[in-house]
Write a protein that holds these residues in place. Structure first.
Motif, PDB file in Angstrom:
ATOM      1  N   LYS A 182      -4.591  13.636 -38.560  1.00 45.13           N
ATOM      2  CA  LYS A 182      -4.492  12.284 -38.033  1.00 45.13           C
ATOM      3  C   LYS A 182      -3.562  12.163 -36.834  1.00 45.13           C
ATOM      4  CE  LYS A 182      -5.553  10.106 -42.430  1.00 45.13           C
ATOM      5  NZ  LYS A 182      -5.009   9.276 -43.511  1.00 45.13           N
ATOM      6  N   LEU A 183      -2.711  13.159 -36.649  1.00 42.59           N
ATOM      7  CA  LEU A 183      -1.738  13.064 -35.571  1.00 42.59           C
ATOM      8  C   LEU A 183      -2.335  13.602 -34.274  1.00 42.59           C
ATOM      9  CD1 LEU A 183       1.067  11.967 -36.142  1.00 42.59           C
ATOM     10  CD2 LEU A 183       1.949  14.270 -36.056  1.00 42.59           C
ATOM     11  N   HIS A 184      -2.127  12.872 -33.199  1.00 39.92           N
ATOM     12  CA  HIS A 184      -2.484  13.266 -31.833  1.00 39.92           C
ATOM     13  C   HIS A 184      -3.977  13.140 -31.540  1.00 39.92           C
ATOM     14  CE1 HIS A 184      -1.976  14.943 -27.882  1.00 39.92           C
ATOM     15  NE2 HIS A 184      -3.018  15.700 -28.099  1.00 39.92           N
ATOM     16  N   ALA A 185      -4.803  13.858 -32.267  1.00 42.70           N
ATOM     17  CA  ALA A 185      -6.237  13.857 -31.964  1.00 42.70           C
ATOM     18  C   ALA A 185      -6.980  13.978 -33.274  1.00 42.70           C
ATOM     19  CB  ALA A 185      -6.589  15.027 -31.055  1.00 42.70           C
ATOM     20  N   ARG A 186      -8.093  13.268 -33.390  1.00 47.71           N
ATOM     21  CA  ARG A 186      -8.875  13.296 -34.625  1.00 47.71           C
ATOM     22  C   ARG A 186     -10.337  13.347 -34.226  1.00 47.71           C
ATOM     23  NH1 ARG A 186      -8.888   8.809 -39.394  1.00 47.71           N
ATOM     24  NH2 ARG A 186      -9.041  10.242 -41.155  1.00 47.71           N
ATOM     25  N   GLY A 187     -11.064  14.290 -34.795  1.00 44.09           N
ATOM     26  CA  GLY A 187     -12.453  14.471 -34.413  1.00 44.09           C
ATOM     27  C   GLY A 187     -12.554  15.468 -33.262  1.00 44.09           C
ATOM     28  N   PRO A 188     -13.723  15.518 -32.604  1.00 46.36           N
ATOM     29  CA  PRO A 188     -13.905  16.488 -31.519  1.00 46.36           C
ATOM     30  C   PRO A 188     -12.848  16.309 -30.433  1.00 46.36           C
ATOM     31  CG  PRO A 188     -16.004  15.478 -32.124  1.00 46.36           C
ATOM     32  CD  PRO A 188     -14.940  14.719 -32.852  1.00 46.36           C
ATOM     33  N   MET A 189     -12.272  17.435 -29.999  1.00 46.01           N
ATOM     34  CA  MET A 189     -11.209  17.408 -28.989  1.00 46.01           C
ATOM     35  C   MET A 189     -11.725  17.926 -27.663  1.00 46.01           C
ATOM     36  SD  MET A 189      -8.109  18.998 -31.214  1.00 46.01           S
ATOM     37  CE  MET A 189      -7.063  19.091 -29.754  1.00 46.01           C
ATOM     38  N   GLY A 190     -11.750  17.074 -26.668  1.00 42.97           N
ATOM     39  CA  GLY A 190     -12.129  17.485 -25.323  1.00 42.97           C
ATOM     40  C   GLY A 190     -10.903  17.696 -24.461  1.00 42.97           C
ATOM     41  N   LEU A 191     -11.068  17.638 -23.160  1.00 40.66           N
ATOM     42  CA  LEU A 191      -9.948  17.885 -22.248  1.00 40.66           C
ATOM     43  C   LEU A 191      -8.811  16.869 -22.410  1.00 40.66           C
ATOM     44  CD1 LEU A 191     -11.861  18.912 -18.995  1.00 40.66           C
ATOM     45  CD2 LEU A 191     -10.540  20.394 -20.504  1.00 40.66           C
ATOM     46  N   PRO A 192      -9.087  15.563 -22.535  1.00 44.97           N
ATOM     47  CA  PRO A 192      -7.954  14.625 -22.633  1.00 44.97           C
ATOM     48  C   PRO A 192      -7.077  14.901 -23.853  1.00 44.97           C
ATOM     49  CG  PRO A 192      -9.996  13.446 -22.165  1.00 44.97           C
ATOM     50  CD  PRO A 192     -10.380  14.857 -22.472  1.00 44.97           C
ATOM     51  N   GLU A 193      -7.704  15.391 -24.935  1.00 47.53           N
ATOM     52  CA  GLU A 193      -6.923  15.676 -26.143  1.00 47.53           C
ATOM     53  C   GLU A 193      -6.016  16.893 -25.956  1.00 47.53           C
ATOM     54  OE1 GLU A 193     -10.165  14.740 -26.209  1.00 47.53           O
ATOM     55  OE2 GLU A 193      -9.781  12.768 -27.108  1.00 47.53           O
ATOM     56  N   MET A 194      -6.214  17.653 -24.877  1.00 52.38           N
ATOM     57  CA  MET A 194      -5.362  18.815 -24.607  1.00 52.38           C
ATOM     58  C   MET A 194      -4.196  18.453 -23.698  1.00 52.38           C
ATOM     59  SD  MET A 194      -6.482  21.244 -26.411  1.00 52.38           S
ATOM     60  CE  MET A 194      -5.852  22.762 -25.654  1.00 52.38           C
ATOM     61  N   THR A 195      -3.858  17.184 -23.634  1.00 49.91           N
ATOM     62  CA  THR A 195      -2.745  16.749 -22.799  1.00 49.91           C
ATOM     63  C   THR A 195      -1.763  15.903 -23.590  1.00 49.91           C
ATOM     64  OG1 THR A 195      -3.839  14.697 -22.130  1.00 49.91           O
ATOM     65  CG2 THR A 195      -4.212  16.634 -20.744  1.00 49.91           C
ATOM     66  N   SER A 196      -0.563  15.766 -23.049  1.00 45.12           N
ATOM     67  CA  SER A 196       0.434  14.812 -23.514  1.00 45.12           C
ATOM     68  C   SER A 196       0.536  13.718 -22.436  1.00 45.12           C
ATOM     69  CB  SER A 196       1.774  15.525 -23.709  1.00 45.12           C
ATOM     70  OG  SER A 196       2.742  14.627 -24.216  1.00 45.12           O
ATOM     71  N   THR A 197       1.549  12.888 -22.532  1.00 48.60           N
ATOM     72  CA  THR A 197       1.762  11.874 -21.502  1.00 48.60           C
ATOM     73  C   THR A 197       3.238  11.863 -21.121  1.00 48.60           C
ATOM     74  OG1 THR A 197       2.210  10.125 -23.110  1.00 48.60           O
ATOM     75  CG2 THR A 197      -0.083  10.397 -22.394  1.00 48.60           C
ATOM     76  N   LYS A 198       3.511  11.180 -20.055  1.00 48.69           N
ATOM     77  CA  LYS A 198       4.880  11.038 -19.561  1.00 48.69           C
ATOM     78  C   LYS A 198       4.991   9.622 -19.002  1.00 48.69           C
ATOM     79  CE  LYS A 198       6.523  14.280 -16.618  1.00 48.69           C
ATOM     80  NZ  LYS A 198       6.578  15.057 -15.335  1.00 48.69           N
ATOM     81  N   TYR A 199       6.102   8.948 -19.253  1.00 48.80           N
ATOM     82  CA  TYR A 199       6.342   7.658 -18.607  1.00 48.80           C
ATOM     83  C   TYR A 199       7.079   7.882 -17.290  1.00 48.80           C
ATOM     84  CZ  TYR A 199       4.837   4.954 -22.658  1.00 48.80           C
ATOM     85  OH  TYR A 199       4.083   4.394 -23.652  1.00 48.80           O
ATOM     86  N   VAL A 200       6.564   7.264 -16.239  1.00 47.19           N
ATOM     87  CA  VAL A 200       7.239   7.295 -14.944  1.00 47.19           C
ATOM     88  C   VAL A 200       7.705   5.870 -14.651  1.00 47.19           C
ATOM     89  CG1 VAL A 200       7.018   7.796 -12.493  1.00 47.19           C
ATOM     90  CG2 VAL A 200       5.765   9.179 -14.184  1.00 47.19           C
ATOM     91  N   VAL A 201       9.008   5.720 -14.454  1.00 51.59           N
ATOM     92  CA  VAL A 201       9.612   4.404 -14.274  1.00 51.59           C
ATOM     93  C   VAL A 201      10.254   4.369 -12.891  1.00 51.59           C
ATOM     94  CG1 VAL A 201      11.225   2.731 -15.237  1.00 51.59           C
ATOM     95  CG2 VAL A 201      10.133   4.411 -16.747  1.00 51.59           C
ATOM     96  N   THR A 202       9.789   3.478 -12.041  1.00 54.76           N
ATOM     97  CA  THR A 202      10.284   3.444 -10.673  1.00 54.76           C
ATOM     98  C   THR A 202      10.984   2.122 -10.390  1.00 54.76           C
ATOM     99  OG1 THR A 202       8.394   4.803 -10.047  1.00 54.76           O
ATOM    100  CG2 THR A 202       9.647   3.798  -8.252  1.00 54.76           C
ATOM    101  N   GLY A 203      12.229   2.197  -9.962  1.00 56.18           N
ATOM    102  CA  GLY A 203      13.006   1.005  -9.693  1.00 56.18           C
ATOM    103  C   GLY A 203      13.551   0.987  -8.276  1.00 56.18           C
ATOM    104  N   ALA A 204      14.456   0.056  -8.037  1.00 59.49           N
ATOM    105  CA  ALA A 204      15.102  -0.069  -6.728  1.00 59.49           C
ATOM    106  C   ALA A 204      16.596  -0.213  -6.971  1.00 59.49           C
ATOM    107  CB  ALA A 204      14.536  -1.275  -5.987  1.00 59.49           C
ATOM    108  N   GLY A 205      17.112   0.674  -7.829  1.00 62.51           N
ATOM    109  CA  GLY A 205      18.514   0.592  -8.202  1.00 62.51           C
ATOM    110  C   GLY A 205      18.727  -0.211  -9.472  1.00 62.51           C
ATOM    111  N   HIS A 206      17.716  -0.304 -10.313  1.00 68.38           N
ATOM    112  CA  HIS A 206      17.801  -1.118 -11.533  1.00 68.38           C
ATOM    113  C   HIS A 206      18.840  -0.604 -12.529  1.00 68.38           C
ATOM    114  CE1 HIS A 206      14.098  -2.788  -9.992  1.00 68.38           C
ATOM    115  NE2 HIS A 206      14.032  -3.659 -10.991  1.00 68.38           N
ATOM    116  N   THR A 207      19.654  -1.530 -13.025  1.00 69.25           N
ATOM    117  CA  THR A 207      20.581  -1.224 -14.117  1.00 69.25           C
ATOM    118  C   THR A 207      20.447  -2.324 -15.167  1.00 69.25           C
ATOM    119  OG1 THR A 207      22.310  -2.431 -12.946  1.00 69.25           O
ATOM    120  CG2 THR A 207      22.282  -0.034 -12.655  1.00 69.25           C
ATOM    121  N   ARG A 208      20.919  -2.027 -16.377  1.00 63.18           N
ATOM    122  CA  ARG A 208      20.877  -3.036 -17.443  1.00 63.18           C
ATOM    123  C   ARG A 208      22.219  -3.736 -17.550  1.00 63.18           C
ATOM    124  NH1 ARG A 208      18.242  -0.739 -22.914  1.00 63.18           N
ATOM    125  NH2 ARG A 208      18.653  -2.870 -23.612  1.00 63.18           N
TER     126      ARG A 208
END
Lengths: 415, 415
Positions: free
Chosen positions: A389-415
């Motif tokens: 059930k984790l990551h991929a379930r059923g037939p696995m094609g090319l997209p299932e052979m990848t992970s993801t990454k978040y790209v966060v773009t700011g202009a000097g953002h701080t919290r």
């Protein structure tokens, strides 16, 4: 960490993966085409290596059907080459933006597909898997560590040598494709414990192989391919359709994971359907392991408790009569390997309940279990069929052979 | 399998999960609201149980900051209740159709989100996690087995009793939320080996907890929350922006996984930026563990090799000067926990290369690492931040708490 032969190979794979992750689609596709050309050019040495494997297997008394899996010829090699060209023609999953938004504070957020890095594949006799897996991993930007069976070692060594030369000639590191060195269990064990060097492990093979990898591995595993698949013939089934689907699911190809292994029949249609399907299965030379209702027919052997969980991968099927849809669902939830389970029914409400309650990778309504397949689903290439059930379930094609990454773009953002 | 107390609990969770998977959004949301009401109604017994935990911790000499994590009061309880209402307001991930098409042969293919089934959560001192995790699991259709720290046992027991009563009162099985019985390592071990009964295990806590779960578990694990996060100040950085981002990433909140733990500075701006940022960090009472360039400043202590891999979770930071962008990338690839790493630069090409080559769950450009957070990303609820590549990477919201299922509908289709 001791610098074993395996560690050296894995470290090289890691370095190659860094370069491969940044390669353009054009470079990857050109490499896949070059690999296909090279397989055809190297037909001589590859088939010679394969003859050596086949002869050794025959000399050691390997059964014919296993030798058939092991054997390569010009047409199988041509199919391997075509498989690499087919993967080249598929879209590149890497770089696909899955989500993107600008947050209230102006930060730009994107979730982007990226390769895993290094993928390990542990597989059994078929040497064609060597090229298939290498092609899918390359296109998805992953360096691959291949561990085939020792019976195919000479074939795999020859194929990998050809693929590596083609990769090098196309400007990628040869180490994007490597065989795991060594023959014993020790080197497989090193592969399974190489957390940090290997990102994902995909065992392709029988239940025993997969269970041992799951048990021993600290590298995250994607389980594939064990299929104890059911066909349930409902009280509201068209029995002609039911017969066609049962026969197709059981006999179209018996050695595959999406073949049916167990038949359940609602008691309301049992009197008519049980004798009829037993006759049809027996005409197709299928041995029926039946419960009491089925065992009343000539030639049916009584099913043991073990039969309900057995993946025969041959001309055998377990069969039982159930008192209700919910009893069928409960039987399937208990015994299914959660690969593919089908209902034959004309009742919309029964179909809905079956689809909702059967917890399997694929649930089919009025269709053969044989359709659970990356090719049939239109994925173009398939590394295996995940039953977890984790990551991929059923037939696995090319997209299932990848992970993801978040790209966060700011202009000097701080919290 | 021996029928231990744990097995009995897990079997009940499995049964409850089957019912919960079929529950409508309306039922689940009403249950979450009822749980929120019940927490507020049971403020007396819950705070009494918490006082007992806090007193026991104080008596055994637990440090103040850990006691603070353990302590509940009316406002923290109100926040827990509000968290459950917030989850109720989020869309239901279950049933979402991710892909759908009609194949050439007329088969209708849909990929649909479904719950995992049973989720195990292993976590440390904060009792508010008990309600948060239960709420997220319930909304995503998963029964949950909760294993908190023994120091919070009485608090967790009281909270779970309240949540279970509310679930039962809303027509769901009480067993959708359960505590793992027993206090020792044995019962955690049973949870980690309950493959087949438990679908996913999510450890939330320090690096030691997570490493031991990864090592021992046969249940698939999603790693969360270890953050050795870097800020790299590039040669093309706006140094005012760089100072603001470094200070924010390090000091805004130090005990969290998205706080910066390491600072890298390009040598071209080191002469100006190193003394300046050291002064600013020291004014914020941050101890700098520096390489030779940094250690030339007063008050900086020399960094050891170990510092580059250390998650301080406090007012400390490691810091080094690097000769190039690629050296910064290599340092990060070697030492980062692959949680969140940031570059400060005005160079488009440097930003692109950093984003492509840094292999972390979140890569930030001109923004503080503190933004890697489900709340900041707009997910509404977060079960943790995955630092692994399989299944989910980065902040995990409700969709990440589901699997998928293929539903294939035919009209008697056979191959």
């Amino acid at each position: 960490m001791p610098h074993s032969a395996f560690t050296a190979v894995a470290v090289r794979a890691r370095a190659a993966s860094t370069e491969l992750a940044l390669a353009t689609r054009a470079t990857k596709d050109a490499t896949l085409e070059a690999m296909a050309d090279a397989l055809l050019a190297d037909v001589g040495p590859i088939l010679a290596a394969n003859v050596a494997d086949v002869d050794a297997a025959a000399a050691s008394g390997t059964p014919d059907h296993l030798i058939d899996r092991l054997r390569l010829d010009e047409s199988r090699l041509a199919a391997m080459a075509q498989g690499l060209r087919d993967v080249a023609a598929l879209p590149d999953p890497v770089g696909e933006v899955l989500r993107g938004s600008t947050l209230a504070n102006g930060l730009q957020l994107r979730q982007v597909r990226v390769p895993f890095g290094v993928v390990g594949i542990i597989y059994e006799a078929r040497p064609n898997v060597t090229a298939d897996a290498a092609g899918i991993c390359l296109k998805s930007g992953n360096a691959v560590l291949l561990r085939g069976s020792s019976s195919a070692l000479q074939s795999n060594t020859a194929i990998v040598a050809t693929l590596r030369r083609a990769a090098g000639g196309s400007g990628l590191p040869e180490d994007v494709v490597q065989l795991v060195p060594g023959e014993g269990h020790e080197s497989v064990k090193e592969l399974m414990r190489a957390r940090g060097l290997v990102d994902v492990l995909i065992p392709r093979g029988g239940a025993g192989l997969i269970a041992s990898v799951v048990e021993e591995s600290t590298v995250p595993v994607i389980e594939t391919g064990v299929g104890n698949c059911h066909v349930y013939v409902d009280s509201a089934a068209d029995l002609d359709m039911a017969e066609r689907i049962v026969l197709n699911a059981k006999t179209h190809r018996t050695s595959v994971c999406n073949a049916a292994e167990s038949l359940l029949v609602h008691e309301d249609v049992a009197a008519e359907f049980v004798p009829r399907i037993v006759r049809a299965l027996q005409e197709a030379r299928v041995l029926v392991h039946g419960d009491a209702s089925f065992a009343a027919c000539d030639g049916v052997v009584p099913a043991t408790e073990e039969d309900w969980g057995t993946e025969y991968l041959g001309l055998e099927i377990s069969a039982a009569v159930v008192p209700s849809l919910d009893a069928a669902i409960a039987h399937i939830r208990q015994h299914s390997s959660a690969h593919s389970d089908a209902i034959v029914t004309d009742s919309q409400s029964h179909a809905q309940r079956f689809v909702a309650a059967v917890d399997s990778a694929a649930v089919l309504v009025n269709a053969s279990t044989r359709f659970t397949d990356g090719g049939e689903f239109g994925f173009g290439a398939e590394i295996g069929i995940s039953t977890q059930k984790l990551h991929a379930r059923g037939p696995m094609g090319l997209p299932e052979m990848t992970s993801t990454k978040y790209v966060v773009t700011g202009a000097g953002h701080t919290r």
